[in-house]
Write an enzyme that holds these catalytic residues in place. Structure first.
Site, PDB file in Angstrom:
ATOM      1  N   LYS A 130       2.194   0.110   7.389  1.00  0.00           N
ATOM      2  CA  LYS A 130       2.293  -0.013   5.933  1.00  0.00           C
ATOM      3  C   LYS A 130       1.930  -1.441   5.551  1.00  0.00           C
ATOM      4  O   LYS A 130       1.735  -2.292   6.430  1.00  0.00           O
ATOM      5  CB  LYS A 130       3.690   0.333   5.432  1.00  0.00           C
ATOM      6  CG  LYS A 130       4.813  -0.469   6.110  1.00  0.00           C
ATOM      7  CD  LYS A 130       6.176  -0.054   5.579  1.00  0.00           C
ATOM      8  CE  LYS A 130       6.595   1.287   6.143  1.00  0.00           C
ATOM      9  NZ  LYS A 130       6.785   2.314   5.125  1.00  0.00           N
ATOM     10  N   ARG A 131       1.845  -1.682   4.270  1.00  0.00           N
ATOM     11  CA  ARG A 131       1.550  -3.038   3.794  1.00  0.00           C
ATOM     12  C   ARG A 131       2.589  -4.020   4.332  1.00  0.00           C
ATOM     13  O   ARG A 131       3.773  -3.706   4.417  1.00  0.00           O
ATOM     14  CB  ARG A 131       1.546  -3.031   2.255  1.00  0.00           C
ATOM     15  CG  ARG A 131       1.255  -4.364   1.602  1.00  0.00           C
ATOM     16  CD  ARG A 131       1.013  -4.167   0.114  1.00  0.00           C
ATOM     17  NE  ARG A 131       2.139  -3.509  -0.549  1.00  0.00           N
ATOM     18  CZ  ARG A 131       3.152  -4.167  -1.123  1.00  0.00           C
ATOM     19  NH1 ARG A 131       3.197  -5.498  -1.084  1.00  0.00           N
ATOM     20  NH2 ARG A 131       4.119  -3.510  -1.734  1.00  0.00           N
ATOM     21  N   LYS A 182       9.681  -4.866   3.362  1.00  0.00           N
ATOM     22  CA  LYS A 182       9.420  -3.723   4.252  1.00  0.00           C
ATOM     23  C   LYS A 182       9.922  -3.999   5.672  1.00  0.00           C
ATOM     24  O   LYS A 182      10.024  -3.101   6.496  1.00  0.00           O
ATOM     25  CB  LYS A 182       7.931  -3.378   4.240  1.00  0.00           C
ATOM     26  CG  LYS A 182       7.467  -2.861   2.882  1.00  0.00           C
ATOM     27  CD  LYS A 182       5.989  -2.525   2.879  1.00  0.00           C
ATOM     28  CE  LYS A 182       5.510  -2.095   1.500  1.00  0.00           C
ATOM     29  NZ  LYS A 182       5.985  -0.759   1.094  1.00  0.00           N
ATOM     30  N   THR A 220       5.502   6.734   0.630  1.00  0.00           N
ATOM     31  CA  THR A 220       4.884   8.034   0.910  1.00  0.00           C
ATOM     32  C   THR A 220       4.548   8.170   2.385  1.00  0.00           C
ATOM     33  O   THR A 220       4.370   9.275   2.875  1.00  0.00           O
ATOM     34  CB  THR A 220       3.608   8.240   0.071  1.00  0.00           C
ATOM     35  OG1 THR A 220       2.724   7.130   0.263  1.00  0.00           O
ATOM     36  CG2 THR A 220       3.941   8.385  -1.398  1.00  0.00           C
ATOM     37  N   LYS A 248       4.570  11.531   5.061  1.00  0.00           N
ATOM     38  CA  LYS A 248       3.482  11.925   5.966  1.00  0.00           C
ATOM     39  C   LYS A 248       3.992  12.069   7.396  1.00  0.00           C
ATOM     40  O   LYS A 248       3.643  13.023   8.107  1.00  0.00           O
ATOM     41  CB  LYS A 248       2.351  10.886   5.893  1.00  0.00           C
ATOM     42  CG  LYS A 248       1.679  10.819   4.535  1.00  0.00           C
ATOM     43  CD  LYS A 248       0.922   9.512   4.344  1.00  0.00           C
ATOM     44  CE  LYS A 248       0.539   9.325   2.882  1.00  0.00           C
ATOM     45  NZ  LYS A 248       0.085   7.957   2.571  1.00  0.00           N
TER      46      LYS A 248
END
Length: 824
Positions: free
Chosen positions: A543-544, A549, A651, A655
């Site tokens: 992810k970014r 995060k 998201t 997934k």
């Protein structure tokens, strides 16, 4: 598309020879891709025209989704899938000597987006077309994407992402649809027939030229449009439009400034010039898109009072908020409406999705910059703010501080989120927790002011892309086990729960996961020269790269595992493979330092013969949609470990869930809703909750230094950030990370959650030792994942925000899954 395989092969041979002018045996993979893409475009073109004609004749209400990002990835495979010919084309090409996967590799990932915001927009476009809704995307045709990431000596290096270098087979340039966009100049007023007219003089004019990409619905139901705009010079250099001394050089400067508008996704806004360019991009998108949309509306020959009945304008985060004042400008200055009527139409036409609660992501623009670049737009924003504040004064007499907090313009800044809320009829969050935080904390005053305006629409993913295309072997097993209705009714995945304890079904799930891990391992060895143990736990965080995060928490745990293995070579441990993928913003120093740390740790561990059978770490450079399609089906563990309350939705978590990975995460974003469905037994939940973090923030009692000193494991890994071994190449190499954790008191509570994270990772290993139990939990997650299909989300937007219906009655039925009973 074609009646049968033989008919396709015949047409393909003819097209290949006819277009290339050379025999088939001389064709290269790139040639095959271009010809195949062209054939698809030809087949889609008729349906595309029919769809647009049907919208026009039926005067269907249409949605226009404004977004600075559309992370659509590669389109060849997904288009073949949606057309229902993927397997046939794969077989036909195989018989002609070509591997479809190799052909797909010839397509560049479209550089139209970066992260979750853009991928969400792409998933929504897929669902709108597949469900039969009239919905289109409106974006910018960036010549270069964010950047192409390379890792050199462990450091991120940014290279230009010239994704259009070989052209784009999917797009159609529409020069006849171009519109003018104006910057700078001065506003003059005059009175005519009792009305005050506003005219902008001496403005700089830019052409906005549209490029249209067909968006093919699954089952070939209809074809919508992604219209992306390119900035082009409006001056003719031959006729000498810029007169006087230095005119030639002024023309070159003008030309460069025009080209820059659609040159780069997210130019660096750390300086004035970068901020100005971002603002130009945003207005360019909004003005061009609106002019095109209203030109289409004008063909209906309806009064503008009916615009909200035929058009829904949706702004994806604050970037396209200038849609609001630009619509006001066109309605008043071009169409001749008065303020009150224009405002009524605007606020019944525009809706807004908020994607963040991070203050740095809530855009603000300097008043002087907007006033100079967009003089008429500034006057409109100023008037909106004046009338809005007058209303606030009536509601909150004498409460100047509160009014200042709610104002659109305050402290010489224009707050775009405030403008978006005031100028929209709907404001939605993207997960239940996110929306709750917006209502109760971040935008509480606005919620009190407009109680009916806020609502939740939890994000979703295109299950056709992320399951059917990315994991075809798993999709085929589903077909065989529960039938094929889940492909158009993702709620039917819930039927998988009946097989969660079935030994034969579990074994087949395990085999598919193993095959996907082998595919990823082959890619890693080819690209990075690292051999992965496919029987190890594939623990993935892609992810970014951002502090909240918490990739840092992940890598600190990896360092701790290495220390354990070095201290006890006979440690009984299930082999682990930690996989990272992320891009850091070029100016985000701490994020780039985290990438460097991950790569240093990977280099140390992967070279150490003492641990190589137990531990591996890889950082996969240039993370993209196509790389994600390879990684996600292979994952055992999905790392969703953001600081609680910071991730709006996520998201990636959806997934991974859909592809059978178990989530290791905090109760943040959509993790909360996943947890409500599958329960503690089928996720690995750890860490502080939102209210606990809020309490620490409010009372100021959290001490990162005290937390670190109380945990020997933490002291050890923190010391390793600044000492010269084993993960640093020189003393104090990662002092900036150390300071962010200790001296700056650990903004994202990495150290506070460390102990719980380590304990939960031990639990992950314990469960993985029982393959049957692990697979049972994975099946429970897969069965519940249908809720997170973007089909479900789009049906909610359509019914509850946009008030649109499908063009025709769909045979697929209801896609949005009903809430299933929580799994035991």
């Amino acid at each position: 598309m074609f009646s049968n395989k033989e008919a396709f092969k015949q047409a393909f041979r003819e097209q290949l020879v006819g277009r290339l002018g050379k025999p088939m045996q001389e064709a290269q993979a790139e040639d095959v891709y271009k010809v195949l893409g062209g054939m698809i475009r030809e087949q889609v073109g008729k349906k595309w025209a029919e769809t647009n004609q049907a919208y026009k004749e039926g005067q269907e209400k249409q949605v226009y989704y404004f977004s600075l990002e559309f992370l659509i990835g590669r389109l060849l495979g997904s288009n073949l899938l949606n057309l229902g010919v993927l397997d046939m084309v794969r077989q036909a090409l195989g018989e002609l000597g070509w591997d479809l996967e190799e052909i797909e590799e010839q397509e560049a990932d479209a550089g139209l987006g970066n992260g979750g915001l853009g991928r969400l927009a792409a998933c929504f476009m897929d669902s709108l077309a597949s469900l039969g809704y009239a919905g289109h995307g409106c974006g910018i045709r960036y010549k270069y994407g964010l950047f192409e990431q390379r890792i050199v000596d462990g450091n991120q290096v940014e290279l230009p992402d010239y994704w259009l270098q070989k052209g784009n087979v999917w797009e159609e340039r529409r020069p006849d649809k171009k519109v003018e966009v104006h910057f700078w100049g001065r506003v003059e007023t005059r009175e005519q027939d009792g009305r005050l007219l506003f005219e902008t003089q001496d403005a700089e004019t830019v052409w906005a030229v549209p490029y249209d990409i067909p968006l093919v619905g699954y089952g070939h139901t209809q074809v919508n449009t992604l219209r992306i705009w390119s900035a082009e010079s409006a001056l003719d250099p031959v006729r000498g439009p810029i007169r006087g001394e230095g005119g030639y050089y002024r023309f070159l400067d003008y030309n460069r400034s025009v080209e820059s508008i659609s040159a780069f996704l997210y130019p660096d806004d750390s300086n004035y010039e970068g901020k100005l360019l971002r603002l130009k991009q945003q207005y360019f998108l909004c003005s061009a898109g609106l002019q095109s949309i209203l030109r289409t509306f004008d063909k209906l020959r309806l009064p503008y009072s009916q615009l909200p009945d035929k058009i829904a304008l949706h702004i994806n985060d604050t970037h396209p908020t200038l849609v609001i004042p630009e619509l006001m400008r066109i309605l008043m200055d071009v169409k001749g409406l008065g303020w009150d009527e224009a405002w009524d139409i605007t606020t019944r036409t525009v809706s807004y999705t908020n994607h963040t609660i991070l203050s740095e992501a809530l855009e603000q623009w300097p008043v002087n910059m907007v006033r100079e670049l967009l003089p008429r737009i500034y006057l409109i924003i100023e008037e909106i703010n004046k009338r809005y504040c007058a209303m606030l004064l009536e509601r909150y007499p004498g409460q100047d501080i509160k009014i200042g907090q709610l104002a659109i313009i305050h402290g010489e800044q224009i707050r775009m989120a405030h403008l978006a809320i005031v100028g929209s009829y709907s404001v939605n969050g993207v997960a239940a927790l996110h929306t709750q935080i917006l209502k109760e904390r971040e935008m509480k005053s606005f919620h009190e002011l407009y109680p009916g305006r806020f609502n939740n629409k939890t994000n979703g993913i295109a299950h056709r892309r992320w399951l059917m295309h990315a994991n075809p072997e798993l999709a085929s097993l589903y077909d065989e086990t529960i039938g094929t209705r889940w492909r158009t009714r993702p709620r039917e995945l819930i039927d998988l729960l009946r097989y969660s304890g079935n030994e034969s079904f579990q074994e087949r799930i395990q085999k598919i996961k193993r095959n996907n891990k082998i595919r990823l391992a082959e890619h890693v060895f080819e690209k990075h020269g690292v051999r992965l143990d496919t029987s190890s736990i594939f623990d993935v965080q892609v992810k970014r790269l951002h502090g909240y995060k918490r990739q840092l928490l992940n890598i600190l745990h990896v360092m701790h595992l290495y220390n354990q293995l070095k201290n006890n070579s006979s440690l009984d441990m299930v082999p682990r493979t930690f996989i990272f993928g992320a891009k850091a913003a070029p100016g985000y120093f701490l994020a780039k330092q985290t990438i460097k740390l991950i790569n240093n740790v990977a280099d140390t561990i992967n070279r150490d013969v003492d641990v190589r059978d137990k531990l591996k770490v890889v950082f996969l450079e240039n993370y993209s949609v196509s790389l994600a399609e390879l990684i996600i089906p292979a994952a055992d563990v999905s790392e969703q470990i953001s600081t609680a309350g910071k991730e709006a939705s996520g998201t990636g978590n959806m997934k991974f869930m859909m592809n059978g990975a178990l989530t290791l995460g905090t109760l943040d974003g959509a993790n909360v809703e996943m947890h409500e469905m599958v329960g503690d037994a089928n996720m690995f939940i750890f860490g502080l909750k939102v209210d606990q973090i809020e309490a620490y923030v409010q009372d100021g009692q959290y001490s990162a230094r005290k937390t670190a000193n109380s945990d020997e494991r933490l002291r050890e890994v923190l010391d390793q950030l600044v000492n010269e071994a084993p993960f640093t190449r020189h003393e104090r190499e990662f002092e900036a990370i150390y300071q962010s954790l200790i001296d700056h008191n650990d903004e994202y509570f990495v150290l506070k959650d460390f102990a719980a994270y380590v304990d939960t990772q031990v639990h992950v290993e314990q469960v993985y030792r029982n393959p049957s139990e692990w697979t049972r939990r994975a099946i429970v997650n897969m069965g519940h994942s249908g809720k997170f299909s973007s089909d479900c989300t789009i049906q909610q937007y359509a019914a509850e925000i946009w008030d649109i219906a499908p063009l025709e009655t769909m045979s697929t039925g209801e896609s949005c899954p009903k809430k299933a009973k929580q799994a035991e």
